[in-house]
Scaffold this motif. Structure first.
Motif, PDB file in Angstrom:
ATOM      1  N   ARG A  93      -4.692   3.629  -3.311  1.00  0.00           N
ATOM      2  CA  ARG A  93      -3.510   4.204  -3.951  1.00  0.00           C
ATOM      3  C   ARG A  93      -2.752   3.155  -4.763  1.00  0.00           C
ATOM      4  O   ARG A  93      -3.075   1.976  -4.721  1.00  0.00           O
ATOM      5  N   GLU A  94      -1.743   3.627  -5.470  1.00  0.00           N
ATOM      6  CA  GLU A  94      -0.912   2.744  -6.283  1.00  0.00           C
ATOM      7  C   GLU A  94      -0.317   1.636  -5.422  1.00  0.00           C
ATOM      8  O   GLU A  94       0.062   1.856  -4.267  1.00  0.00           O
TER       9      GLU A  94
ATOM     10  N   GLU B  68      -1.615  -0.845  -3.956  1.00  0.00           N
ATOM     11  CA  GLU B  68      -2.369  -1.316  -2.803  1.00  0.00           C
ATOM     12  C   GLU B  68      -3.437  -2.313  -3.250  1.00  0.00           C
ATOM     13  O   GLU B  68      -3.855  -2.337  -4.415  1.00  0.00           O
TER      14      GLU B  68
ATOM     15  N   LEU C 271      -6.521  -2.048  -6.138  1.00  0.00           N
ATOM     16  CA  LEU C 271      -6.277  -1.030  -7.155  1.00  0.00           C
ATOM     17  C   LEU C 271      -6.920  -1.465  -8.480  1.00  0.00           C
ATOM     18  O   LEU C 271      -6.766  -2.600  -8.921  1.00  0.00           O
TER      19      LEU C 271
ATOM     20  N   HIS D  17     -10.370   8.091  -1.417  1.00  0.00           N
ATOM     21  CA  HIS D  17      -9.163   7.287  -1.280  1.00  0.00           C
ATOM     22  C   HIS D  17      -9.045   6.842   0.177  1.00  0.00           C
ATOM     23  O   HIS D  17      -9.027   7.670   1.097  1.00  0.00           O
TER      24      HIS D  17
END
Length: 342
Positions: free
Chosen positions: A297-298, A300, A303, A326
């Motif tokens: 995810r954003e 993390e 990324l 994810h």
């Protein structure tokens, strides 16, 4: 006082040497059995030129037993009753452990039996699942969405159902109550692992699982859980695995891969960029392959901006079936259960 003669000394020395040789032979045999479970990875036809690697030995262990059962509780949102839903149920059942008894939960977006008379006469998705036999060894339960907001229901469901894994359709969309893609909202609004699937054929027709591990994703807390689940999927569907990593040191990833329970047939390849990966898949992949990419995810670790365009980037490549997995938000202690114990 005991008197020793040369013959006695020779006999003693001979006995010690013989005992040492026998002991060493027994120890070697034991070690040999530990190493005999060598990774069944295929060597790349291009050798070291493309960064592929031969296998490292598996750690010695007994076959997984019911004492080590890892049986994920899976929530599968259902907004239709077409064949793709049945294929998703097949995948969800394959992700569950063969010794497990926890149910697979279908989250239905509408009450069954509604609509006109013709719609009411059609078999329900639960009836079709029962008739197909795809969940013969898995308990299936159903929940219904009442308020029309599918995303809210899914986000609210995991705590209530103790869900371990969400398996929605890649193209699952919010209904009229919301505006936007449900899958995108789910990733933003829950820390659960979310495996999005877009299948072009039924799972029994898949030929190979091709797994893409972007850089630094292995540092993420949900990495070993994802590897375990995908190994489970590979084993149940009898799919050989090709792993693509964005580093030359593929042995590092093979070691991490082999640390996780379940032995599967796997080969490893190094690619220098997403463009090289696309070129490789264009020439080596097949339309019957399942292409799986790990994602985070954003904000993390691991990324990669390219992950947001995976669907478009891979759309024209031979593998017609795609998955974007994810990972779970960082829970280091949770990861330990997926590693070998000996």
């Amino acid at each position: 006082m005991i008197e020793t003669t040369p013959s006695v000394v020779v006999a003693v020395v001979t006995g010690v040497v013989l005992a040492t040789v026998i002991g060493y032979w027994v120890l070697s045999r034991r070690r040999g059995r530990g190493r005999s479970r060598e990774s069944t990875a295929e060597s790349s036809s291009d050798g070291d030129a493309d960064g592929s690697s031969s296998g490292l030995p598996f750690l010695e262990r007994a076959e997984t037993s019911e004492d080590r059962t890892i049986d994920p509780r899976i929530l599968l949102p259902v907004d239709g009753d077409d064949d793709h839903v049945l294929w998703l149920v097949t995948v969800a059942c394959a992700l569950k452990h063969r010794y497990g008894n926890k149910p697979l939960t279908l989250l239905l977006t509408g009450s069954e039996g509604g609509g006109d008379e013709r719609e009411r006469d059609r078999p329900s998705i639960t009836d079709r699942i029962a008739e197909s036999g795809i969940a013969a060894h898995t308990a299936v339960r159903t929940e219904s969405v009442e308020n029309g907001d599918l995303t809210a229901e899914i986000v609210r469901a995991p705590p209530e159902l103790n869900t371990d894994l969400l398996v929605p359709e890649w193209d699952l969309r919010a209904n009229e109550a919301t505006d936007g893609e449900t899958a995108t909202e789910l990733v933003a609004r829950t820390s659960m692992p979310i495996y999005l699937f877009r299948l072009a054929r039924q799972p029994s027709e898949l030929a190979r699982l091709r797994l893409v591990i972007p850089q630094h994703v292995d540092h993420h807390g949900g990495f070993y859980e994802a590897v375990y689940n995908l190994k489970q999927l590979s084993a149940r569907l009898e799919l050989p695995v090709t792993v693509y990593v964005f580093e030359r040191n593929v042995d590092h990833y093979r070691t991490l891969f082999d640390l996780v329970e379940i032995d599967v047939r796997a080969e490893f390849r190094s690619v220098g960029s997403w463009d090289q990966l696309e070129s490789t898949l264009e020439t080596r992949a097949d339309s019957a392959d399942l292409l799986v990419t790990l994602a985070v995810r954003e904000d993390e670790i691991g990324l990669d901006a390219a992950l947001s365009t995976v669907a478009e980037r891979f759309a024209s490549l031979p593998p017609r079936s795609l998955a974007l997995c994810h990972l779970r938000a960082d829970e280091p202690a949770y990861e330990d259960q997926f590693l070998r114990t000996s």
